[in-house]
Design an enzyme around this catalytic site. Structure first.
Site, PDB file in Angstrom:
ATOM      1  N   LYS A  11     -10.288  -4.976  -3.908  1.00 19.47           N
ATOM      2  CA  LYS A  11     -11.083  -3.748  -4.089  1.00 19.47           C
ATOM      3  C   LYS A  11     -10.280  -2.654  -4.753  1.00 19.47           C
ATOM      4  O   LYS A  11     -10.827  -1.791  -5.421  1.00 19.47           O
ATOM      5  CB  LYS A  11     -11.446  -3.190  -2.709  1.00 19.47           C
ATOM      6  CG  LYS A  11     -12.567  -3.833  -2.012  1.00 19.47           C
ATOM      7  CD  LYS A  11     -12.656  -3.134  -0.657  1.00 19.47           C
ATOM      8  CE  LYS A  11     -13.654  -3.786   0.229  1.00 19.47           C
ATOM      9  NZ  LYS A  11     -13.477  -3.345   1.620  1.00 19.47           N
ATOM     10  N   LYS A  60      -4.691 -11.930  -5.808  1.00 21.02           N
ATOM     11  CA  LYS A  60      -6.052 -12.009  -5.248  1.00 21.02           C
ATOM     12  C   LYS A  60      -6.983 -10.937  -5.827  1.00 21.02           C
ATOM     13  O   LYS A  60      -6.528  -9.867  -6.237  1.00 21.02           O
ATOM     14  CB  LYS A  60      -6.005 -11.914  -3.719  1.00 21.02           C
ATOM     15  CG  LYS A  60      -5.709 -10.534  -3.185  1.00 21.02           C
ATOM     16  CD  LYS A  60      -6.180 -10.379  -1.735  1.00 21.02           C
ATOM     17  CE  LYS A  60      -6.211  -8.899  -1.383  1.00 21.02           C
ATOM     18  NZ  LYS A  60      -7.187  -8.479  -0.438  1.00 21.02           N
ATOM     19  N   LYS A  64       0.824  -1.217   0.000  1.00 11.94           N
ATOM     20  CA  LYS A  64       0.000   0.000   0.000  1.00 11.94           C
ATOM     21  C   LYS A  64       0.851   1.256   0.000  1.00 11.94           C
ATOM     22  O   LYS A  64       0.499   2.252  -0.636  1.00 11.94           O
ATOM     23  CB  LYS A  64      -0.979  -0.016   1.182  1.00 11.94           C
ATOM     24  CG  LYS A  64      -1.995  -1.143   1.050  1.00 11.94           C
ATOM     25  CD  LYS A  64      -3.290  -0.888   1.782  1.00 11.94           C
ATOM     26  CE  LYS A  64      -4.298  -1.958   1.351  1.00 11.94           C
ATOM     27  NZ  LYS A  64      -5.542  -1.939   2.070  1.00 11.94           N
TER      28      LYS A  64
HETATM   29  P1  ATP Z   1      -7.724  -4.345  -0.668  1.00 10.15           P
HETATM   30  O1  ATP Z   1      -7.407  -5.441  -1.639  1.00 10.15           O
HETATM   31  O2  ATP Z   1      -7.872  -3.015  -1.256  1.00 10.15           O
HETATM   32  O3  ATP Z   1      -6.854  -4.383   0.554  1.00 10.15           O
HETATM   33  P2  ATP Z   1      -9.808  -6.049   0.052  1.00 10.15           P
HETATM   34  O4  ATP Z   1     -10.487  -6.409  -1.202  1.00 10.15           O
HETATM   35  O5  ATP Z   1      -8.794  -6.991   0.639  1.00 10.15           O
HETATM   36  O6  ATP Z   1      -9.169  -4.640  -0.128  1.00 10.15           O
HETATM   37  P3  ATP Z   1     -10.836  -5.637   2.728  1.00 10.15           P
HETATM   38  O7  ATP Z   1     -11.837  -4.689   3.260  1.00 10.15           O
HETATM   39  O8  ATP Z   1      -9.425  -5.361   3.062  1.00 10.15           O
HETATM   40  O9  ATP Z   1     -10.936  -5.758   1.149  1.00 10.15           O
HETATM   41  O10 ATP Z   1     -11.224  -7.117   3.193  1.00 10.15           O
HETATM   42  C1  ATP Z   1     -12.427  -7.499   3.800  1.00 10.15           C
HETATM   43  C2  ATP Z   1     -12.398  -8.990   4.039  1.00 10.15           C
HETATM   44  O11 ATP Z   1     -12.414  -9.700   2.804  1.00 10.15           O
HETATM   45  C3  ATP Z   1     -11.146  -9.486   4.788  1.00 10.15           C
HETATM   46  O12 ATP Z   1     -11.512 -10.478   5.722  1.00 10.15           O
HETATM   47  C4  ATP Z   1     -10.297 -10.072   3.701  1.00 10.15           C
HETATM   48  O13 ATP Z   1      -9.442 -11.096   4.184  1.00 10.15           O
HETATM   49  C5  ATP Z   1     -11.351 -10.650   2.779  1.00 10.15           C
HETATM   50  N1  ATP Z   1     -10.867 -10.726   1.394  1.00 10.15           N
HETATM   51  C6  ATP Z   1     -10.405  -9.694   0.655  1.00 10.15           C
HETATM   52  N2  ATP Z   1     -10.078 -10.093  -0.593  1.00 10.15           N
HETATM   53  C7  ATP Z   1     -10.332 -11.432  -0.628  1.00 10.15           C
HETATM   54  C8  ATP Z   1     -10.197 -12.429  -1.652  1.00 10.15           C
HETATM   55  N3  ATP Z   1      -9.749 -12.120  -2.846  1.00 10.15           N
HETATM   56  N4  ATP Z   1     -10.565 -13.702  -1.349  1.00 10.15           N
HETATM   57  C9  ATP Z   1     -11.036 -14.017  -0.118  1.00 10.15           C
HETATM   58  N5  ATP Z   1     -11.191 -13.119   0.883  1.00 10.15           N
HETATM   59  C10 ATP Z   1     -10.846 -11.840   0.642  1.00 10.15           C
END
Ligand code: ATP
Ligand code: LTN
Length: 341
Positions: A205, A202, A122
């Protein structure tokens, strides 16, 4: 890992988890974390939080944040978080999170924070600041302020959760037993849903390319388009092999989670299905699975959701204040105001 057990209401364990109100919620968030949040409401004291203080560690627009906090809360309700059974609130409305974070920061080594891979990623993208660096300490405080026993998250949070466990142990050994050491709850399938465009990273967002993800509120035609454009491989066989066939395997995981059928059975049934046709099958399962969420989201009223969140914050403050009284005492801060002359 944590085992689901039949428990009496009186000796229920506590689960806590949080989600950032940044960007839109995608099927990775849903399959990796939120579906477990909903399931765990049955056997645990469940506490769920829109972690808006975490969202300001990267550059952001306050007006947009205000809207996305509320939309995130609405989506949590739409997927099935039930405020009658769970505590649901905005992190910024419960000041004990920040207070405990400060206390925990004094027993956190810089080395541990320097090893956090998410900070590096980040910081490279958005620029660094002290809040982004100490983000995992605030996350530990979120969990420990409620003395949570378990934390449902996707597997990208493992390193952060290890720090929370470490801080709980360190606090307990230095100041006396206070915090349970929280366990991670991660699903067997779906702990890491991959990007549709690069199945070796992965679904996220914050990816600049919207084609990499499917959002919970995407229209059916958008969902179909996203899957049509999903990257697979140059072979023709549908087979579960995350190493050699990450794209196809990711699609099999998604199909399995939306249909409730095992990956093996689905791979068997689709062995000689053409990729294009298989992607359309996955898209239809996802369209169908997300349809009740979209309907529930549209039926929710902003005012009503705000009221639910205020009530949640008041209850969470009461609860956190109860826990903090004992923490403050252990650190040498007298609980009786004005008694120190
Ligand atoms: P960023 O990638 O911008 O950090 P994010 O998509 O990981 O955002 P978060 O709000 O950080 O979103 O995550 C919310 C929840 O979703 C957390 O428990 C995280 O582990 C889970 N999560 C995020 N991305 C995935 C994924 N690709 N597969 C499974 N779980 C996920
Ligand atoms: N860091 C997490 C969000 C988060 C969280 C928490 C998750 C903040 N505090 C406490 C579980 C428990 C993320 O980026 N997904």
């Amino acid at each position: 890992m944590f085992f689901f057990e039949e428990t009496k209401v009186s000796d229920r364990k506590t689960v806590f988890s949080g989600i950032q109100p940044t960007g839109d919620i995608h099927i990775g968030n849903y399959l990796g974390a939120l579906r477990n949040w909903v399931k765990l409401q049955d056997g645990f004291d469940a506490i769920y939080c829109v972690v808006d203080l975490h969202a300001i560690t990267v550059p952001y627009d306050p007006v947009a944040l205000h809207r996305s906090r509320l939309d995130t809360a609405k989506l949590l309700l739409a997927v099935g978080v039930d405020p009658g059974r769970s505590l649901l609130y905005f992190q910024s409305q419960v000041p004990q999170h920040a207070e405990l974070s400060w206390m925990l920061s004094t027993i956190t080594s810089l080395g541990a924070l320097n090893r956090m891979t998410q900070f590096k990623e980040k910081a490279n993208k958005a620029g660094e600041n002290l809040g982004l660096f100490s983000y995992p300490v605030l996350m530990a405080a979120d969990i420990l302020v409620h003395k949570a026993h378990a934390v449902p998250v996707g597997d990208d949070q493992t390193q952060h959760l290890e720090l929370a466990r470490d801080l709980a142990e360190r606090f307990n050994s230095r100041f006396g037993d206070e915090f349970p050491v929280p366990e991670q709850i991660t699903p067997d399938v779906g702990a890491r849903i991959m990007s549709l465009k690069d199945p070796t990273s992965k679904m996220s967002k914050s990816d600049d390319d919207v084609n990499t993800r499917v959002l919970l509120l995407d229209e059916p035609d958008t969902i179909r388009r996203r899957f049509k454009g999903a990257v697979t491989d140059s072979e023709t066989e549908i087979r579960y092999d995350p190493e050699k066939k990450p794209g196809v395997s990711n699609l099999l995981d998604i199909l399995s989670l939306f249909t409730g059928r095992s990956v093996d059975a689905l791979a068997q049934d689709n062995r000689s299905t053409q990729y294009g046709h298989f992607k359309a099958t996955v898209a239809e399962a996802v369209v169908e699975g997300l349809s009740p969420i979209r309907t529930a989201f549209k039926a929710l009223d902003d005012e009503e959701v705000s009221r639910i969140m205020v009530k949640g914050a008041l209850d969470a403050r009461m609860r956190a204040e109860g826990e903090m009284a004992s923490v403050r005492k252990k650190l040498g801060f007298d609980a009786r105001l004005g008694s120190e002359g």
